[in-house]
Every structure is written in structure tokens, then in C-alpha cells.
Design an enzyme around this catalytic site. Structure first.
Site, PDB file in Angstrom:
ATOM      1  N   ASP A  16      -0.619  -4.007  10.010  1.00  0.00           N
ATOM      2  CA  ASP A  16      -1.981  -4.384   9.649  1.00  0.00           C
ATOM      3  C   ASP A  16      -2.899  -3.391  10.344  1.00  0.00           C
ATOM      4  O   ASP A  16      -2.749  -3.122  11.547  1.00  0.00           O
ATOM      5  CB  ASP A  16      -2.330  -5.817  10.032  1.00  0.00           C
ATOM      6  CG  ASP A  16      -3.541  -6.290   9.229  1.00  0.00           C
ATOM      7  OD1 ASP A  16      -3.429  -6.361   7.988  1.00  0.00           O
ATOM      8  OD2 ASP A  16      -4.608  -6.560   9.818  1.00  0.00           O
ATOM      9  N   GLY A  41       0.354   4.399   0.290  1.00  0.00           N
ATOM     10  CA  GLY A  41       0.048   5.389   1.332  1.00  0.00           C
ATOM     11  C   GLY A  41       0.689   5.006   2.651  1.00  0.00           C
ATOM     12  O   GLY A  41       1.305   5.817   3.338  1.00  0.00           O
ATOM     13  N   LYS A  76      -1.126  14.193  10.924  1.00  0.00           N
ATOM     14  CA  LYS A  76      -1.606  12.807  10.889  1.00  0.00           C
ATOM     15  C   LYS A  76      -0.592  11.895  11.594  1.00  0.00           C
ATOM     16  O   LYS A  76      -0.942  10.986  12.323  1.00  0.00           O
ATOM     17  CB  LYS A  76      -1.862  12.328   9.448  1.00  0.00           C
ATOM     18  CG  LYS A  76      -2.495  10.946   9.460  1.00  0.00           C
ATOM     19  CD  LYS A  76      -2.836  10.361   8.118  1.00  0.00           C
ATOM     20  CE  LYS A  76      -3.290   8.910   8.337  1.00  0.00           C
ATOM     21  NZ  LYS A  76      -3.322   8.101   7.122  1.00  0.00           N
ATOM     22  N   TYR A 116      -9.395   5.421   3.809  1.00  0.00           N
ATOM     23  CA  TYR A 116     -10.619   5.969   4.396  1.00  0.00           C
ATOM     24  C   TYR A 116     -10.412   7.373   4.989  1.00  0.00           C
ATOM     25  O   TYR A 116     -11.318   7.904   5.644  1.00  0.00           O
ATOM     26  CB  TYR A 116     -11.131   5.040   5.513  1.00  0.00           C
ATOM     27  CG  TYR A 116     -11.532   3.647   5.050  1.00  0.00           C
ATOM     28  CD1 TYR A 116     -12.840   3.378   4.644  1.00  0.00           C
ATOM     29  CD2 TYR A 116     -10.622   2.592   5.057  1.00  0.00           C
ATOM     30  CE1 TYR A 116     -13.211   2.100   4.249  1.00  0.00           C
ATOM     31  CE2 TYR A 116     -10.984   1.302   4.659  1.00  0.00           C
ATOM     32  CZ  TYR A 116     -12.275   1.077   4.254  1.00  0.00           C
ATOM     33  OH  TYR A 116     -12.662  -0.188   3.860  1.00  0.00           O
ATOM     34  N   ARG A 175      -1.443   4.837  13.356  1.00  0.00           N
ATOM     35  CA  ARG A 175      -0.092   4.416  12.965  1.00  0.00           C
ATOM     36  C   ARG A 175       0.955   5.188  13.769  1.00  0.00           C
ATOM     37  O   ARG A 175       1.957   4.630  14.219  1.00  0.00           O
ATOM     38  CB  ARG A 175       0.083   4.645  11.456  1.00  0.00           C
ATOM     39  CG  ARG A 175       1.379   4.086  10.865  1.00  0.00           C
ATOM     40  CD  ARG A 175       1.302   3.947   9.356  1.00  0.00           C
ATOM     41  NE  ARG A 175       0.284   2.975   8.983  1.00  0.00           N
ATOM     42  CZ  ARG A 175      -0.925   3.288   8.500  1.00  0.00           C
ATOM     43  NH1 ARG A 175      -1.256   4.556   8.291  1.00  0.00           N
ATOM     44  NH2 ARG A 175      -1.802   2.354   8.236  1.00  0.00           N
ATOM     45  N   GLU A 191      -1.023 -13.802   2.102  1.00  0.00           N
ATOM     46  CA  GLU A 191      -2.469 -13.897   2.316  1.00  0.00           C
ATOM     47  C   GLU A 191      -2.786 -13.619   3.786  1.00  0.00           C
ATOM     48  O   GLU A 191      -2.162 -14.217   4.681  1.00  0.00           O
ATOM     49  CB  GLU A 191      -2.946 -15.303   1.934  1.00  0.00           C
ATOM     50  CG  GLU A 191      -4.400 -15.307   1.494  1.00  0.00           C
ATOM     51  CD  GLU A 191      -4.935 -16.716   1.328  1.00  0.00           C
ATOM     52  OE1 GLU A 191      -6.142 -16.901   1.541  1.00  0.00           O
ATOM     53  OE2 GLU A 191      -4.130 -17.617   1.031  1.00  0.00           O
ATOM     54  N   ASN A 206       0.854  -1.188   0.000  1.00  0.00           N
ATOM     55  CA  ASN A 206       0.000   0.000   0.000  1.00  0.00           C
ATOM     56  C   ASN A 206       0.899   1.250   0.000  1.00  0.00           C
ATOM     57  O   ASN A 206       1.600   1.516   0.981  1.00  0.00           O
ATOM     58  CB  ASN A 206      -0.883  -0.048   1.264  1.00  0.00           C
ATOM     59  CG  ASN A 206      -1.835   1.121   1.359  1.00  0.00           C
ATOM     60  OD1 ASN A 206      -1.491   2.240   1.017  1.00  0.00           O
ATOM     61  ND2 ASN A 206      -3.033   0.854   1.838  1.00  0.00           N
TER      62      ASN A 206
HETATM   63  P1  ITT Z   1      -0.574  -4.247   2.995  1.00  0.00           P
HETATM   64  O1  ITT Z   1      -1.297  -5.410   3.621  1.00  0.00           O
HETATM   65  O2  ITT Z   1       0.209  -4.611   1.795  1.00  0.00           O
HETATM   66  O3  ITT Z   1       0.236  -3.471   4.007  1.00  0.00           O
HETATM   67  P2  ITT Z   1      -3.250  -3.197   2.674  1.00  0.00           P
HETATM   68  O4  ITT Z   1      -3.804  -1.929   2.114  1.00  0.00           O
HETATM   69  O5  ITT Z   1      -3.837  -4.486   2.167  1.00  0.00           O
HETATM   70  O6  ITT Z   1      -1.668  -3.186   2.452  1.00  0.00           O
HETATM   71  P3  ITT Z   1      -4.294  -3.824   5.307  1.00  0.00           P
HETATM   72  O7  ITT Z   1      -4.566  -5.230   4.961  1.00  0.00           O
HETATM   73  O8  ITT Z   1      -3.666  -3.517   6.640  1.00  0.00           O
HETATM   74  O9  ITT Z   1      -3.333  -3.129   4.240  1.00  0.00           O
HETATM   75  O10 ITT Z   1      -5.643  -3.020   5.134  1.00  0.00           O
HETATM   76  C1  ITT Z   1      -5.800  -1.768   5.693  1.00  0.00           C
HETATM   77  C2  ITT Z   1      -7.009  -1.082   5.089  1.00  0.00           C
HETATM   78  O11 ITT Z   1      -7.350   0.023   5.905  1.00  0.00           O
HETATM   79  C3  ITT Z   1      -6.725  -0.533   3.696  1.00  0.00           C
HETATM   80  O12 ITT Z   1      -7.898  -0.452   2.946  1.00  0.00           O
HETATM   81  C4  ITT Z   1      -6.191   0.850   4.016  1.00  0.00           C
HETATM   82  O13 ITT Z   1      -6.350   1.767   2.955  1.00  0.00           O
HETATM   83  C5  ITT Z   1      -7.019   1.229   5.240  1.00  0.00           C
HETATM   84  N1  ITT Z   1      -6.196   2.057   6.117  1.00  0.00           N
HETATM   85  C6  ITT Z   1      -5.191   1.655   6.957  1.00  0.00           C
HETATM   86  N2  ITT Z   1      -4.596   2.715   7.511  1.00  0.00           N
HETATM   87  C7  ITT Z   1      -5.224   3.797   7.029  1.00  0.00           C
HETATM   88  C8  ITT Z   1      -5.047   5.171   7.201  1.00  0.00           C
HETATM   89  O14 ITT Z   1      -4.068   5.671   7.949  1.00  0.00           O
HETATM   90  N3  ITT Z   1      -5.874   5.992   6.559  1.00  0.00           N
HETATM   91  C9  ITT Z   1      -6.860   5.525   5.766  1.00  0.00           C
HETATM   92  N4  ITT Z   1      -7.078   4.238   5.503  1.00  0.00           N
HETATM   93  C10 ITT Z   1      -6.260   3.373   6.140  1.00  0.00           C
END
Ligand code: ITT
Length: 192
Positions: free
Chosen positions: A67, A12, A169, A148, A175, A38, A10
Site C-alpha cells: 500500500d 506498474g 527508481k 504520479y 518501494r 476494499e 496495479n
Molecule cells: P493495489 O491496491 O491493487 O495494489 P492501487 O493502485 O490501488 O493498487 P494503492 O491503493 O496502494 O494501489 O494506491 C497507490 C496510489 O499511489 C496509486 O494511485 C499509485 O499509482 C500511486 N503510487 C504508488 N506507488 C507509486 C509509484 O512508485 N510511482 C507513482 N505512483 C505511485
């Protein structure tokens, strides 16, 4: 310097994790794109450990994974560990969440983040959690951040995550709080 693989796909999250880890004495490396883990766990902690552990084993280096997700009270904690699987794109996920919440008056929610660090042999060396309480708005506000962020409003700051500067943030997010708990432990780690 010891290599630390940042185990996320991800972008971001990657940007935020790199900012939190800057200057701590690690040589940060990106996760090989083809390596996907997974997420079979039922909790943020299980999935963070799974990701860190598998990427460490696959690369033979130290690895750090995050996560995280959004738990909405009126939806019994959903989307929770399914936050990433709630839709195909950030816009889809936001739309689905707003649709499911409808005109519900109780908009209370929390963002949760668990960070795990694994040794090259896959064992977990450190783990930390951060939580940020807030509310889900009826429509998105702000252009910053990712995921989100535009619908997550933090009452004490009177801003959504997407309206905050990166530094704000970093200070107030789930985080940021997880890293705040993790960083003091990091300096105690025996690197081998
Ligand atoms: P990785 O597992 O590869 O790290 P992912 O996006 O699949 O990436 P997660 O399984 O932890 O990560 O899912 C987290 C979800 O929550 C994902 O849709 C993110 O965009 C959202 N999320 C997590 N932290 C966030 C934040 O600081 N602001 C907005 N959305 C966040």
C-alpha cells in the site's frame, strides 16, 4: 518453491514488485483478477496488511501486498492513503493534485510504501516501510514508471521518478527502500 501471490491490481506496481522479488526463492503467482480488497484502513500499514491477509485467505497461499501513496506537506499529507482514489486515471490524479497545489511555494512531499506478507491462514508474517522525500513539480516530466511518477522530483538525483531508469527508481524509491528493509527478514521466515 513456495507460492507467493502478488496481491496487486496495479500493473506498474506489479512489474516493480516482481523485479524486487526475483531470485529470492519464491514461485510468484498473480492475484486472481476478480479478487478485489476494499481498502478500509486509515494508514498505509493497515491497508497493506488487509490486502495481504485477505488475498492469502482467499487463495490459501502466501501473499504479498503493497500500500503506497504520495503525502504532500502543503496539503496536510493528502492524497495519502487516498492516492489511488484521487481520480479515475493517472492523468486525472496528476491534474487534480497540481490544481490543488496551485502556485504554492512549499512543494515538499514524500512517497510512502508499506509492504506486508501474509501466511496462508491470513496472519501477517512481515511488514516493512520505505519513504522517499521529494518535491512536486509544476508540470509532468519523463515517460517512465507509472502513477504520479512524472511530477515527483527527487532533488538528490535531479530527476523525476519518470525520468529515472528502472534500476535508479528501484534503488531510490519508497518501494525500493521498503524491499531493502523486508528482504533480510524474508530469509528468516519459517515457511509452513
Ligand atoms: P493495489 O491496491 O491493487 O495494489 P492501487 O493502485 O490501488 O493498487 P494503492 O491503493 O496502494 O494501489 O494506491 C497507490 C496510489 O499511489 C496509486 O494511485 C499509485 O499509482 C500511486 N503510487 C504508488 N506507488 C507509486 C509509484 O512508485 N510511482 C507513482 N505512483 C505511485
Amino acid at each position: 518453491m513456495t507460492v507467493l501471490v502478488v496481491a496487486t491490481s496495479n500493473p506498474g506496481k506489479l512489474t516493480e514488485m516482481q523485479a524486487h522479488l526475483a531470485g529470492l526463492g519464491w514461485e510468484l503467482a498473480l492475484k486472481p483478477e476478480a479478487l478485489e480488497v476494499e481498502e478500509t484502513g486509515d494508514t498505509f500499514a493497515e491497508n497493506a496488511c488487509l490486502k495481504a491477509s485477505e488475498i492469502a485467505l482467499a487463495t490459501g497461499e502466501w501473499a504479498i501486498a503493497d500500500d503506497s501513496g504520495l503525502a504532500v506537506d502543503a496539503l496536510d499529507g493528502a492524497p495519502g492513503v487516498y492516492s489511488a482514489r484521487y481520480g479515475k486515471t493517472d492523468a486525472d490524479r496528476i491534474e487534480r493534485l497540481l490544481h490543488e497545489l496551485g502556485n504554492e511555494l512549499n512543494r515538499d512531499a514524500q512517497f510512502v510504501c508499506v509492504i506486508a506478507i501474509a501466511r496462508p491462514d491470513g496472519t501477517i508474517a512481515l511488514q516493512a516501510e520505505g519513504v522517499c522525500p521529494g518535491r512536486i513539480l509544476h508540470s509532468p516530466r519523463g515517460d517512465g514508471g507509472f502513477g504520479y511518477d512524472p511530477i515527483f522530483y527527487v532533488p538528490e538525483q535531479r530527476l523525476t521518478f519518470a525520468e529515472m531508469s528502472r534500476d535508479q527508481k528501484r534503488l531510490f524509491s519508497h518501494r525500493g527502500k521498503a524491499f531493502e528493509a523486508l528482504v533480510p527478514q524474508l530469509s528468516q521466515l519459517t515457511l509452513s
